[in-house]
Structure formats: structure tokens, C-alpha cells
Design a protein around this motif. Structure first.
Motif, PDB file in Angstrom:
ATOM      1  N   UNK A  62      62.410  54.893  33.174  1.00 41.67           N
ATOM      2  CA  UNK A  62      63.854  54.745  33.275  1.00 41.67           C
ATOM      3  C   UNK A  62      64.353  53.352  33.626  1.00 41.67           C
ATOM      4  N   UNK A  63      63.479  52.417  33.890  1.00 42.28           N
ATOM      5  CA  UNK A  63      63.872  51.008  33.991  1.00 42.28           C
ATOM      6  C   UNK A  63      63.419  50.300  32.721  1.00 42.28           C
ATOM      7  N   UNK A  64      62.172  50.480  32.378  1.00 43.57           N
ATOM      8  CA  UNK A  64      61.583  49.766  31.248  1.00 43.57           C
ATOM      9  C   UNK A  64      62.180  50.166  29.915  1.00 43.57           C
ATOM     10  N   UNK A  65      62.434  51.448  29.711  1.00 42.87           N
ATOM     11  CA  UNK A  65      63.011  51.920  28.450  1.00 42.87           C
ATOM     12  C   UNK A  65      64.399  51.353  28.195  1.00 42.87           C
ATOM     13  N   UNK A  66      65.341  51.567  29.114  1.00 46.70           N
ATOM     14  CA  UNK A  66      66.673  51.011  28.901  1.00 46.70           C
ATOM     15  C   UNK A  66      66.676  49.480  28.792  1.00 46.70           C
ATOM     16  N   UNK A  67      65.828  48.815  29.565  1.00 45.76           N
ATOM     17  CA  UNK A  67      65.761  47.352  29.480  1.00 45.76           C
ATOM     18  C   UNK A  67      65.311  46.924  28.085  1.00 45.76           C
ATOM     19  N   UNK A  68      64.299  47.575  27.560  1.00 44.87           N
ATOM     20  CA  UNK A  68      63.809  47.182  26.238  1.00 44.87           C
ATOM     21  C   UNK A  68      64.798  47.547  25.129  1.00 44.87           C
ATOM     22  N   UNK A  69      65.557  48.618  25.293  1.00 43.58           N
ATOM     23  CA  UNK A  69      66.541  49.009  24.275  1.00 43.58           C
ATOM     24  C   UNK A  69      67.760  48.087  24.263  1.00 43.58           C
ATOM     25  N   UNK A  70      67.977  47.351  25.338  1.00 48.10           N
ATOM     26  CA  UNK A  70      69.169  46.494  25.432  1.00 48.10           C
ATOM     27  C   UNK A  70      68.821  45.022  25.628  1.00 48.10           C
ATOM     28  N   UNK A  71      67.594  44.637  25.310  1.00 51.94           N
ATOM     29  CA  UNK A  71      67.145  43.233  25.370  1.00 51.94           C
ATOM     30  C   UNK A  71      67.282  42.629  26.766  1.00 51.94           C
ATOM     31  N   UNK A  72      66.952  43.414  27.786  1.00 51.03           N
ATOM     32  CA  UNK A  72      67.008  42.937  29.164  1.00 51.03           C
ATOM     33  C   UNK A  72      65.604  42.806  29.736  1.00 51.03           C
ATOM     34  N   UNK A  73      65.520  42.180  30.882  1.00 49.32           N
ATOM     35  CA  UNK A  73      64.291  42.143  31.667  1.00 49.32           C
ATOM     36  C   UNK A  73      64.387  43.275  32.680  1.00 49.32           C
ATOM     37  N   UNK A  74      63.406  44.153  32.689  1.00 49.10           N
ATOM     38  CA  UNK A  74      63.364  45.241  33.656  1.00 49.10           C
ATOM     39  C   UNK A  74      62.044  45.202  34.403  1.00 49.10           C
ATOM     40  N   UNK A  75      62.103  45.304  35.715  1.00 46.64           N
ATOM     41  CA  UNK A  75      60.889  45.235  36.520  1.00 46.64           C
ATOM     42  C   UNK A  75      60.686  46.545  37.259  1.00 46.64           C
ATOM     43  N   UNK A  76      59.535  47.144  37.024  1.00 45.87           N
ATOM     44  CA  UNK A  76      59.116  48.324  37.767  1.00 45.87           C
ATOM     45  C   UNK A  76      57.896  47.899  38.574  1.00 45.87           C
ATOM     46  N   UNK A  77      58.084  47.710  39.855  1.00 46.50           N
ATOM     47  CA  UNK A  77      56.973  47.274  40.697  1.00 46.50           C
ATOM     48  C   UNK A  77      56.012  48.430  40.958  1.00 46.50           C
ATOM     49  N   UNK A  78      54.873  48.109  41.514  1.00 50.17           N
ATOM     50  CA  UNK A  78      53.940  49.155  41.899  1.00 50.17           C
ATOM     51  C   UNK A  78      54.462  49.856  43.147  1.00 50.17           C
ATOM     52  N   UNK A  79      54.091  51.109  43.308  1.00 52.14           N
ATOM     53  CA  UNK A  79      54.503  51.866  44.489  1.00 52.14           C
ATOM     54  C   UNK A  79      53.985  51.140  45.734  1.00 52.14           C
ATOM     55  N   UNK A  80      54.870  50.932  46.686  1.00 59.45           N
ATOM     56  CA  UNK A  80      54.515  50.219  47.904  1.00 59.45           C
ATOM     57  C   UNK A  80      54.845  48.741  47.832  1.00 59.45           C
ATOM     58  N   UNK A  81      55.128  48.238  46.634  1.00 62.56           N
ATOM     59  CA  UNK A  81      55.455  46.816  46.462  1.00 62.56           C
ATOM     60  C   UNK A  81      56.878  46.489  46.872  1.00 62.56           C
ATOM     61  N   UNK A  82      57.758  47.461  46.788  1.00 68.26           N
ATOM     62  CA  UNK A  82      59.150  47.292  47.195  1.00 68.26           C
ATOM     63  C   UNK A  82      59.587  48.533  47.975  1.00 68.26           C
ATOM     64  N   UNK A  83      60.628  48.385  48.737  1.00 66.13           N
ATOM     65  CA  UNK A  83      61.145  49.504  49.532  1.00 66.13           C
ATOM     66  C   UNK A  83      61.737  50.574  48.622  1.00 66.13           C
ATOM     67  N   UNK A  84      61.552  51.820  49.006  1.00 68.20           N
ATOM     68  CA  UNK A  84      62.190  52.930  48.297  1.00 68.20           C
ATOM     69  C   UNK A  84      63.287  53.553  49.149  1.00 68.20           C
ATOM     70  N   UNK A  85      63.704  52.851  50.176  1.00 70.34           N
ATOM     71  CA  UNK A  85      64.758  53.357  51.044  1.00 70.34           C
ATOM     72  C   UNK A  85      66.033  53.579  50.237  1.00 70.34           C
ATOM     73  N   UNK A  86      66.625  54.736  50.390  1.00 67.87           N
ATOM     74  CA  UNK A  86      67.852  55.073  49.680  1.00 67.87           C
ATOM     75  C   UNK A  86      67.626  55.755  48.345  1.00 67.87           C
ATOM     76  N   UNK A  87      66.381  55.807  47.883  1.00 64.05           N
ATOM     77  CA  UNK A  87      66.063  56.469  46.616  1.00 64.05           C
ATOM     78  C   UNK A  87      65.673  57.913  46.910  1.00 64.05           C
ATOM     79  N   UNK A  88      66.340  58.824  46.266  1.00 61.65           N
ATOM     80  CA  UNK A  88      65.979  60.232  46.390  1.00 61.65           C
ATOM     81  C   UNK A  88      64.988  60.515  45.266  1.00 61.65           C
ATOM     82  N   UNK A  89      63.729  60.750  45.616  1.00 62.62           N
ATOM     83  CA  UNK A  89      62.707  60.842  44.573  1.00 62.62           C
ATOM     84  C   UNK A  89      62.764  62.132  43.766  1.00 62.62           C
ATOM     85  N   UNK A  90      62.526  61.969  42.475  1.00 68.07           N
ATOM     86  CA  UNK A  90      62.316  63.117  41.607  1.00 68.07           C
ATOM     87  C   UNK A  90      60.861  63.552  41.717  1.00 68.07           C
TER      88      UNK A  90
END
Length: 92
Positions: free
Chosen positions: A45-73
Motif C-alpha cells: 500500500x505504499x509501493x503500489x500507489x507510489x509506482x502507479x503515480x511516479x512517486x518515491x515510496x519507502x517501506x522500511x523494515x519492521x523496527x526501522x521506524x516507529x509504528x506509533x499511531x498506526x492501527x495494524x491490520x
């Protein structure tokens, strides 16, 4: 798809989709409504939309960035990340 406004369209070609649950963010950044947008990614959901709209999208590895405020699926996969027009913007 929004029950109020319908399907999010790709600002570069309105006959195409932006893909993924962060597609609205990608469409807004691609349409120059903002320099940077944040999305969440469980599967693509970051990489797909980024590639469809010619953007740079970064999905870090789990633990590489904070997940505070994200309600996980799916707790083992969910992560937040930026979508922007250039690598230099993503580095900020």
C-alpha cells in the motif's frame, strides 16, 4: 473507493487507478497538493500507489521506524512510510 466521492483516480491519467489503500495520499502528492504524504503498508500500500503515480515510496523494515499511531491490520507486516516526488524529498 469512497462511498461519498467514488474511486480515487490517477492524476496523470484519469482512466487509471492509484492502487492500494494509500492511493488517495499518492494521488494528492502526485497532483502537487503536498510535497510529502504518509501511507501505511501491510502488503503493497505504499509501493503500489507510489509506482502507479511516479512517486518515491519507502517501506522500511519492521523496527526501522516507529509504528506509533498506526492501527495494524496485520501486526507483523504493518509499517508507515513516506511518498514524495523525489529521492531528495524522501531523505527529509
Amino acid at each position: 473507493t469512497s462511498s461519498i466521492l467514488g474511486e480515487t483516480r490517477n492524476p496523470y491519467d484519469l482512466s487509471r487507478t492509484t492502487a492500494g489503500s494509500s492511493g488517495g495520499t499518492a494521488a494528492a502528492v502526485a497532483a502537487n497538493l503536498g510535497v510529502l504524504g504518509l501511507g501505511t503498508d501491510t502488503g503493497n500500500s505504499i509501493r503500489g500507489p507510489a509506482s502507479h503515480t511516479a512517486l518515491v515510496g519507502i517501506r522500511s523494515t519492521i523496527g526501522g521506524t516507529s509504528r506509533q499511531g498506526i492501527i495494524p491490520l496485520f501486526d507483523r507486516n504493518d509499517i508507515g512510510g513516506p511518498m514524495c516526488r523525489t529521492v531528495a524529498d524522501a531523505a527529509v
